[in-house]
Write a protein that holds these residues in place. Structure first.
Motif, short mmCIF file in Angstrom:
data_model
loop_
_atom_site.label_atom_id
_atom_site.label_comp_id
_atom_site.label_asym_id
_atom_site.label_seq_id
_atom_site.Cartn_x
_atom_site.Cartn_y
_atom_site.Cartn_z
N TYR A 27 -18.33 -24.64 -80.11
CA TYR A 27 -19.43 -24.71 -79.17
C TYR A 27 -19.95 -23.43 -78.69
N CYS A 35 -12.27 -24.71 -68.81
CA CYS A 35 -11.26 -25.56 -69.03
C CYS A 35 -10.01 -25.56 -68.26
N PHE A 65 -15.41 -19.85 -70.89
CA PHE A 65 -15.23 -21.13 -71.54
C PHE A 65 -13.56 -21.53 -71.09
N ASP A 66 -12.76 -20.72 -71.45
CA ASP A 66 -11.31 -20.90 -71.11
C ASP A 66 -11.00 -21.18 -69.76
N ARG A 80 -13.41 -24.86 -78.70
CA ARG A 80 -14.02 -23.89 -78.24
C ARG A 80 -15.14 -22.86 -79.22
N ASP A 81 -14.56 -22.41 -80.28
CA ASP A 81 -15.19 -21.72 -81.07
C ASP A 81 -16.61 -22.30 -81.56
N ALA A 135 -16.18 -16.74 -74.29
CA ALA A 135 -14.81 -17.10 -74.84
C ALA A 135 -14.06 -17.51 -73.56
N SER A 188 -11.55 -27.87 -75.43
CA SER A 188 -10.92 -26.72 -75.37
C SER A 188 -10.64 -26.23 -76.84
#
Length: 259
Positions: A172, A151, A147-148, A169-170, A144, A166
């Motif tokens: 994906y 983005c 991923f942030d 996210r959760d 996570a 974004s």
């Protein structure tokens, strides 16, 4: 095919994979668009089976998805551990409304395709590589954060595309909750692509379109039967290796329903 689309369903499924396929069907001397709405289920026995395969005229649309998904509930489906889908506008909300306790997974492959069309070539290559690193992460919290970071890295250059992924996210990264052996399967709608791939070969062999609705349904029925009696006749190796864990997760999440 009609029987398959109306028969009663097992109330419990480990996973659903849902996706649409655009085709053209001959009508008189013209070709008209149609969408095939496909739902593949992964049963608690580890076997995949097609739960619904419905053709509607026109392009893919949310109202037809609502009909297809509601019909699953009407036929008896109640509890699903994990649902993988593409990010068709509005579909996530419909799925969440019908299966509120299921994990909703947005297809990683679809996201990467979109990235290649929205990002410059060099940026898209970096984006894809970083997503692959995130997919391989052993820790969902670390994934996570990565991923942030991804983005944040691209948000200035591609604000609209990045803002959209974004906030989801959760969805994906939902597949990372599951055993490593099943993560690749749970991260995409590729189970549906097996049906679509069969159909695509039939479409090409018939000149790029289907001669009639009846021809399309016949070939769909044959394709599904070929899969279920062939490659899908027994659980895939990855599913088989963690089937006990998946059923334990299912039982833990829904055990209060049976008390």
């Amino acid at each position: 095919l009609e029987l398959r689309n109306t028969r009663p369903l097992d109330p419990d499924m480990l996973a659903l994979f849902i996706d649409g396929k655009y085709v053209e069907v001959k009508e008189g001397d013209r070709l008209r668009p149609a969408c095939i709405y496909v739902v593949v289920g992964l049963g608690r026995d580890g076997k995949k089976r097609v739960l619904a395969c419905v053709t509607h005229p026109g392009r893919e649309n949310l109202e037809d998805w609502k009909k297809v998904l509601r019909s699953l509930v009407e036929r008896g489906l109640r509890r699903v551990l994990h649902i993988a889908q593409d990010d068709f506008p509005g579909l996530l909300g419909v799925v969440r409304g019908l299966f509120a306790r299921s994990d909703s997974q947005l297809c990683i492959v679809h996201m990467l395709r979109n990235a290649r069309s929205h990002l410059a070539k060099s940026d898209a290559a970096e984006f894809v590589q970083r997503i692959r690193t995130i997919k391989a992460s052993w820790d969902p919290d670390l994934a996570a954060k990565q991923f942030d970071d991804l983005c944040n890295h691209f948000s200035a250059a591609y604000p609209s595309f990045i803002a959209e992924i974004s906030k989801k996210r959760d969805h994906y990264l939902s597949f990372l909750k599951y055993p490593e052996a099943i993560r690749r399967t749970f991260s995409t709608t590729n189970a549906v692509e097996a049906v679509n791939g069969q159909l695509e070969r039939l479409r090409r062999n018939s000149g790029g379109y289907f001669q009639s609705d009846d021809t399309l349904k016949l070939k769909l029925g044959l394709s599904i039967t070929f899969l279920e009696e062939g490659n899908w006749a027994s659980p895939a190796a990855g599913v088989r290796s963690c089937l006990h864990q998946l059923n334990a997760m299912f039982q833990k999440r829904f055990e209060e329903d049976s008390e």
